[in-house]
Scaffold this motif. Structure first.
Motif, PDB file in Angstrom:
ATOM      1  N   LYS A 213     -77.240-102.705  43.271  1.00  0.00           N
ATOM      2  CA  LYS A 213     -75.970-103.326  43.678  1.00  0.00           C
ATOM      3  C   LYS A 213     -74.794-102.664  42.970  1.00  0.00           C
ATOM      4  O   LYS A 213     -73.763-102.359  43.582  1.00  0.00           O
ATOM      5  N   ALA A 214     -74.954-102.406  41.669  1.00  0.00           N
ATOM      6  CA  ALA A 214     -73.878-101.777  40.900  1.00  0.00           C
ATOM      7  C   ALA A 214     -73.607-100.358  41.396  1.00  0.00           C
ATOM      8  O   ALA A 214     -72.466 -99.880  41.370  1.00  0.00           O
ATOM      9  N   ALA A 215     -74.663 -99.681  41.849  1.00  0.00           N
ATOM     10  CA  ALA A 215     -74.520 -98.308  42.355  1.00  0.00           C
ATOM     11  C   ALA A 215     -74.064 -98.271  43.806  1.00  0.00           C
ATOM     12  O   ALA A 215     -73.865 -97.189  44.359  1.00  0.00           O
ATOM     13  N   ARG A 216     -73.906 -99.444  44.411  1.00  0.00           N
ATOM     14  CA  ARG A 216     -73.538 -99.551  45.827  1.00  0.00           C
ATOM     15  C   ARG A 216     -74.524 -98.774  46.707  1.00  0.00           C
ATOM     16  O   ARG A 216     -74.143 -98.022  47.597  1.00  0.00           O
ATOM     17  N   PHE A 217     -75.775 -99.005  46.391  1.00  0.00           N
ATOM     18  CA  PHE A 217     -76.863 -98.353  47.116  1.00  0.00           C
ATOM     19  C   PHE A 217     -77.646 -99.433  47.856  1.00  0.00           C
ATOM     20  O   PHE A 217     -78.194-100.353  47.240  1.00  0.00           O
ATOM     21  N   ASP A 218     -77.710 -99.349  49.161  1.00  0.00           N
ATOM     22  CA  ASP A 218     -78.291-100.441  49.933  1.00  0.00           C
ATOM     23  C   ASP A 218     -79.306 -99.980  50.970  1.00  0.00           C
ATOM     24  O   ASP A 218     -79.473-100.612  52.014  1.00  0.00           O
ATOM     25  N   ALA A 219     -80.002 -98.890  50.706  1.00  0.00           N
ATOM     26  CA  ALA A 219     -81.071 -98.474  51.624  1.00  0.00           C
ATOM     27  C   ALA A 219     -82.137 -99.556  51.676  1.00  0.00           C
ATOM     28  O   ALA A 219     -82.400-100.234  50.675  1.00  0.00           O
ATOM     29  N   PRO A 220     -82.788 -99.765  52.816  1.00  0.00           N
ATOM     30  CA  PRO A 220     -83.828-100.786  52.925  1.00  0.00           C
ATOM     31  C   PRO A 220     -84.929-100.575  51.886  1.00  0.00           C
ATOM     32  O   PRO A 220     -85.400 -99.447  51.688  1.00  0.00           O
ATOM     33  N   ALA A 221     -85.314-101.655  51.208  1.00  0.00           N
ATOM     34  CA  ALA A 221     -86.314-101.568  50.144  1.00  0.00           C
ATOM     35  C   ALA A 221     -87.514-102.446  50.462  1.00  0.00           C
ATOM     36  O   ALA A 221     -87.374-103.533  51.022  1.00  0.00           O
ATOM     37  N   ARG A 222     -88.693-101.958  50.113  1.00  0.00           N
ATOM     38  CA  ARG A 222     -89.931-102.720  50.217  1.00  0.00           C
ATOM     39  C   ARG A 222     -90.564-102.741  48.835  1.00  0.00           C
ATOM     40  O   ARG A 222     -90.663-101.708  48.180  1.00  0.00           O
ATOM     41  N   ALA A 223     -91.006-103.919  48.409  1.00  0.00           N
ATOM     42  CA  ALA A 223     -91.582-104.047  47.075  1.00  0.00           C
ATOM     43  C   ALA A 223     -93.065-104.357  47.151  1.00  0.00           C
ATOM     44  O   ALA A 223     -93.505-105.182  47.954  1.00  0.00           O
ATOM     45  N   ILE A 224     -93.840-103.675  46.342  1.00  0.00           N
ATOM     46  CA  ILE A 224     -95.267-103.961  46.193  1.00  0.00           C
ATOM     47  C   ILE A 224     -95.402-104.826  44.947  1.00  0.00           C
ATOM     48  O   ILE A 224     -95.175-104.365  43.839  1.00  0.00           O
ATOM     49  N   CYS A 225     -95.756-106.078  45.142  1.00  0.00           N
ATOM     50  CA  CYS A 225     -95.711-106.986  43.992  1.00  0.00           C
ATOM     51  C   CYS A 225     -96.908-106.813  43.079  1.00  0.00           C
ATOM     52  O   CYS A 225     -96.789-106.996  41.867  1.00  0.00           O
TER      53      CYS A 225
ATOM     54  N   LYS B  35     -79.818 -92.752  44.849  1.00  0.00           N
ATOM     55  CA  LYS B  35     -78.681 -92.713  45.778  1.00  0.00           C
ATOM     56  C   LYS B  35     -78.330 -91.273  46.136  1.00  0.00           C
ATOM     57  O   LYS B  35     -78.041 -90.960  47.304  1.00  0.00           O
ATOM     58  N   SER B  36     -78.378 -90.381  45.166  1.00  0.00           N
ATOM     59  CA  SER B  36     -78.074 -88.969  45.435  1.00  0.00           C
ATOM     60  C   SER B  36     -79.108 -88.337  46.363  1.00  0.00           C
ATOM     61  O   SER B  36     -78.792 -87.441  47.151  1.00  0.00           O
ATOM     62  N   PHE B  37     -80.345 -88.813  46.264  1.00  0.00           N
ATOM     63  CA  PHE B  37     -81.410 -88.319  47.140  1.00  0.00           C
ATOM     64  C   PHE B  37     -81.179 -88.776  48.578  1.00  0.00           C
ATOM     65  O   PHE B  37     -81.623 -88.125  49.528  1.00  0.00           O
ATOM     66  N   ALA B  38     -80.463 -89.875  48.766  1.00  0.00           N
ATOM     67  CA  ALA B  38     -80.095 -90.423  50.079  1.00  0.00           C
ATOM     68  C   ALA B  38     -81.303 -90.688  50.976  1.00  0.00           C
ATOM     69  O   ALA B  38     -81.387 -90.178  52.100  1.00  0.00           O
ATOM     70  N   PRO B  39     -82.235 -91.512  50.518  1.00  0.00           N
ATOM     71  CA  PRO B  39     -83.400 -91.807  51.354  1.00  0.00           C
ATOM     72  C   PRO B  39     -83.072 -92.826  52.439  1.00  0.00           C
ATOM     73  O   PRO B  39     -82.120 -93.607  52.315  1.00  0.00           O
ATOM     74  N   GLU B  40     -83.855 -92.817  53.489  1.00  0.00           N
ATOM     75  CA  GLU B  40     -83.716 -93.841  54.529  1.00  0.00           C
ATOM     76  C   GLU B  40     -84.375 -95.153  54.118  1.00  0.00           C
ATOM     77  O   GLU B  40     -84.047 -96.203  54.661  1.00  0.00           O
ATOM     78  N   ARG B  41     -85.317 -95.079  53.188  1.00  0.00           N
ATOM     79  CA  ARG B  41     -86.003 -96.286  52.726  1.00  0.00           C
ATOM     80  C   ARG B  41     -86.476 -96.083  51.299  1.00  0.00           C
ATOM     81  O   ARG B  41     -86.627 -94.937  50.829  1.00  0.00           O
ATOM     82  N   VAL B  42     -86.729 -97.204  50.627  1.00  0.00           N
ATOM     83  CA  VAL B  42     -87.165 -97.189  49.236  1.00  0.00           C
ATOM     84  C   VAL B  42     -88.398 -98.072  49.104  1.00  0.00           C
ATOM     85  O   VAL B  42     -88.445 -99.179  49.656  1.00  0.00           O
TER      86      VAL B  42
END
Length: 344
Positions: free
Chosen positions: A143-155, A110-117
């Protein structure tokens, strides 16, 4: 230029002997490991941790008093960050059962403030007990950190070319150094899983088999003698097999040299450095195995890091969101790079 945070997930390990018992409690209190209601799971986890701690402390004493997994994962993260380019990428680490926990990592991301994860498990083969658990943990932490940048997961990436090539190269070198005479038997060893989980639909076992088949095809050695087997079973439940230790004993009875290849681990840790290198080597000597060789994990091999970088770039380019649920059905909900989607 848009910033991307890559979060690498791994199991974690105690950093000192005093951490062994709480680490084990964290492991066995995970609902993905012991599927019981919380009021029953917590006291059981405390009991198991108390009973297993003395044995586990002996294991980590062989490793200098703590797990090397975090240091090895940091090396992989550093190599991946360099490959992706530090100008717009930062690679973070989130361990499941010991520091740095997902909550710590979510705050740093969250501190890094990325546009995507991009969420990158260091488990080539998907299981609800590993990748599924880690991604669920990340969602709670974000969710607890109130961080909601768009995320993509590699399963998962059981047959990613770079992963397969790195494993095959190590095995080819081991086969090339074997003395003449009887052919060695290659034992592809993966961490075990309770059979009931596989029967319930967890794709881990057949993804392990896909990885092994890809390595064997890459080697293209006629007449190669190989087996898939599973290690690290605990408790009274029936686990998938055959068991690695039984296959080593079989090599002894048949007077076959054994080459053991970790196929589900990408970093050195207790299951490779102690279980395979010390415990199973002693078993091989006791069982009369003429020669016991253990192939190293892919670690920070540039070929493997290139494969991870390709997965990250593919995820960055994807418009598919992170799945809403975890478990063996997660991939059907839209994970990136999902070779088992059609099987679900």
């Amino acid at each position: 230029m848009a910033k991307t945070a890559v979060v690498m997930f791994n199991l974690g390990g105690p950093d000192r002997l005093d951490s062994v018992r709480p680490f084990l409690f964290n492991l066995f209190s995970d609902a993905a490991i012991i599927a019981l209601p919380l009021p029953l799971r917590w006291p059981l986890a405390k009991l198991i941790a108390a009973r297993r701690a003395p044995i586990a402390r002996e294991i980590y004493a062989h490793l200098g008093g703590g797990s090397p997994l975090l240091a090895n994962t940091r090396a992989q993260a550093e190599a991946l960050e360099q490959k992706l380019g530090r100008a717009n990428h930062r690679v973070f680490i989130a361990m499941r059962y010991w520091h740095p926990f997902a909550a710590e990592t979510a705050a740093a991301v969250k501190s890094f403030a990325p546009e995507r994860v991009v969420l990158l498990p260091l488990y080539p083969q998907f299981s609800a007990t590993t990748t599924g658990s880690s991604l669920a943990d990340w969602r709670r932490a974000a969710k607890a950190a109130r961080f909601d940048a768009p995320a993509r997961a590699i399963c998962c990436y059981p047959t990613a070319p770079g992963f397969i090539e790195a494993v095959a190269a190590r095995l080819r070198a081991a086969l090339g150094s074997a003395p003449g005479g009887a052919k060695p038997r290659v034992l592809f060893s993966a961490h075990g899983l309770p059979k009931r989980l596989v029967e319930a639909g967890d794709p881990y076992q057949w993804q392990v088999e896909k990885s092994v088949a890809a390595v064997v095809a890459k080697l293209n050695i006629p007449g190669l003698d190989w087996r898939v087997c599973y290690q690290s079973r605990v408790g009274p439940l029936e686990w998938i097999g055959p068991a690695t230790d039984r296959e080593i004993e079989r090599c002894g009875r048949e007077k076959r040299a054994a080459i053991v290849v970790p196929i589900a681990f990408v970093s050195e840790h207790s299951e490779t450095l102690v279980e395979l290198d010390i415990e199973y080597r002693k078993l091989a000597e006791k069982s009369g195995v003429p020669r016991y060789t253990r192939v190293g994990t892919v670690g920070s091999d540039p070929i493997f890091i290139d494969a991870l970088a390709e997965l990250v770039r593919e995820a960055e380019a994807s418009s598919v969101p992170i799945a809403a649920r975890t478990g063996e059905s997660a991939c059907a909900e839209g994970f990136v790079r999902c070779p088992h989607r059609a099987r679900l």
